[in-house]
Motif scaffolding. Sequence first.
Motif, short mmCIF file in Angstrom:
data_model
loop_
_atom_site.label_atom_id
_atom_site.label_comp_id
_atom_site.label_asym_id
_atom_site.label_seq_id
_atom_site.Cartn_x
_atom_site.Cartn_y
_atom_site.Cartn_z
N SER A 12 -5.13 6.35 3.81
CA SER A 12 -6.45 6.43 3.20
C SER A 12 -6.84 7.89 3.00
O SER A 12 -6.79 8.68 3.95
N PRO A 13 -7.26 8.28 1.81
CA PRO A 13 -7.67 9.68 1.59
C PRO A 13 -8.99 10.05 2.25
O PRO A 13 -9.27 11.22 2.44
N ILE A 14 -9.80 9.04 2.63
CA ILE A 14 -11.09 9.35 3.25
C ILE A 14 -10.89 9.87 4.68
O ILE A 14 -11.78 10.49 5.24
N GLU A 15 -9.71 9.64 5.28
CA GLU A 15 -9.46 10.10 6.65
C GLU A 15 -9.36 11.61 6.73
O GLU A 15 -9.59 12.19 7.79
N THR A 16 -9.01 12.27 5.64
CA THR A 16 -8.84 13.72 5.66
C THR A 16 -10.13 14.47 5.40
O THR A 16 -10.13 15.71 5.43
N TRP A 62 -5.70 3.91 -9.21
CA TRP A 62 -6.19 4.37 -7.91
C TRP A 62 -7.61 4.94 -8.01
O TRP A 62 -8.34 4.96 -7.02
N LYS A 63 -8.00 5.39 -9.19
CA LYS A 63 -9.36 5.91 -9.34
C LYS A 63 -10.41 4.82 -9.30
O LYS A 63 -11.61 5.12 -9.17
N TRP A 91 -13.20 3.91 -1.38
CA TRP A 91 -12.70 4.04 -0.02
C TRP A 91 -13.86 4.11 0.96
O TRP A 91 -14.88 4.75 0.67
N SER A 108 -10.99 18.48 6.62
CA SER A 108 -10.87 19.46 5.54
C SER A 108 -12.04 20.44 5.57
O SER A 108 -12.99 20.26 6.25
N ASP A 144 -3.28 6.97 7.86
CA ASP A 144 -2.72 8.04 7.05
C ASP A 144 -2.63 7.68 5.58
O ASP A 144 -2.43 8.57 4.74
N SER A 149 -15.03 7.86 -3.71
CA SER A 149 -14.09 7.47 -4.76
C SER A 149 -13.74 8.71 -5.55
O SER A 149 -14.20 9.82 -5.24
N ALA A 150 -12.90 8.52 -6.56
CA ALA A 150 -12.55 9.65 -7.41
C ALA A 150 -13.73 10.15 -8.23
O ALA A 150 -13.72 11.28 -8.72
#
Length: 342
Positions: free
Chosen positions: A334-338, A205-206, A210, A342, A332, A257-258
Motif C-alpha cells: 500500500s502506498p499510504i504506508e510510506t 491504479w489511479k 487508499w 516520508s 508494503d 488517492s492519485a
Amino acid sequence: MRATHSKKVGTGSNKRPEKLNVHIRKGWRTNLQLIRSIGNMIGYKKSLSEWQCLSEVKMGRGSPIPPMLRRKIVEQYQKGVSQRKIAKSLKLSSSTVHNIIQRFRESGTISVRKGQGRKTILDARDLRALRRHCITYRNATVMEITTWAQEYFQKTLSVNTIHRAIRRCRLKLYRSKKKPYLNMIQKRRRFLWAKAHLKWTVAKWKTVLWSDESKFEVLFGKLGRHVIRTKEDKDNPSCYQRSVQKPASLMVWGCMSACGMGSLHIWKGTINAERYIQVLEQLMLPSRRRLFQGRPCIFQHDNARPHTASITTSWLRRRRIRVLKWPACSPDLSPIETIGTS
C-alpha cells in the motif's frame, strides 16, 4: 723564536664560529621556503621548480618508492643505462636503484616486497571459519561470537579483535530490517494477488482510494538511547532516559488517492465495526466525491477486524462500493504506508 699566543677558555674576547644547526623533520618536502633558504646559505642556488621536483622524488626514510618511479628505473635499466646513471638522474641512492632492479630480476615485478611486521592472530583459514559461523548465526552478538571463537580456535581473542576480523571477512553489523512474518499460505495469496493485478495500467491504479489507520504514541523525556556524560554523571537526572509503561496514544484514520489527500479522523477510545462505519459515512464518502467527482473508484483497506466484520461488508455492499481484495500481512503493498515515513 716564534711567539706563541695563549687563548683562555671562557673569555669573551674569542668568539666561537656560528654553526648551522637546522633540524628538518620527515615532512621537510612541504617546507620549500626553508629548503630554499638553506640552499642560499650554503651557496647552492636552485629554482623553486627544481626544489619542488626534488621534493617529489625524495621521500622519508622507510617510505616506498612510487610505482611510476619504479617503472622509470626498470625502463632505463632495460635500455642499457647503468645503475649509477639511473640513480644520479633520478636523485636516488645507488642501493635503492639496485634493490629495485634486483627485485625485477628475481620476480619480474616492481611491486613493493611485503614487510614482515606482526602476524595476525587469525589466518585466512580462521577467517573463513569465522565467516561461515557469522553467516550461519546472523543474529548472534559480538560477545557470543567472541566466546565461540575462543573455544573453536583455542586462542585468546578480544571483542575488538573479533570486530576487526568480521570487517576483514567483508561483513558488518547492521540493524535488522523489520518485516511482517508470512507463512506459506500468506505467501501464496500474495503471489496470486500480484499475478492477478499484473496487467493493471497506471490509469487503473489511479482509481484506487487508499485508506489506513496509524497509531501515534505520546512519549516523554529524552528519546535517544545514548547520552554524552562522564562516569560520575550516571545518576544525573539529565542523563536519564524516561520511559512510560503505557504511554498515551492516538489512532488516526486517513485516505488518499492519485488525485490528492482525503480527510483525517482522530479516534477516541477503541475501534469497532460500528465506529468504523460512522467514519466511512462521515469522511470516506465525502472524500471520494471530492477527489473523484462522480467517477468510479475502488476502495482499499486492510484486513483488520473492524474492516472484515459482517456489518461492515454488508454496509459496503448496500452502498455499492467496490473494494479491492487485499492479502493478509501486506502493508508494503500500500502506498499510504510510506506517508508517515516520508
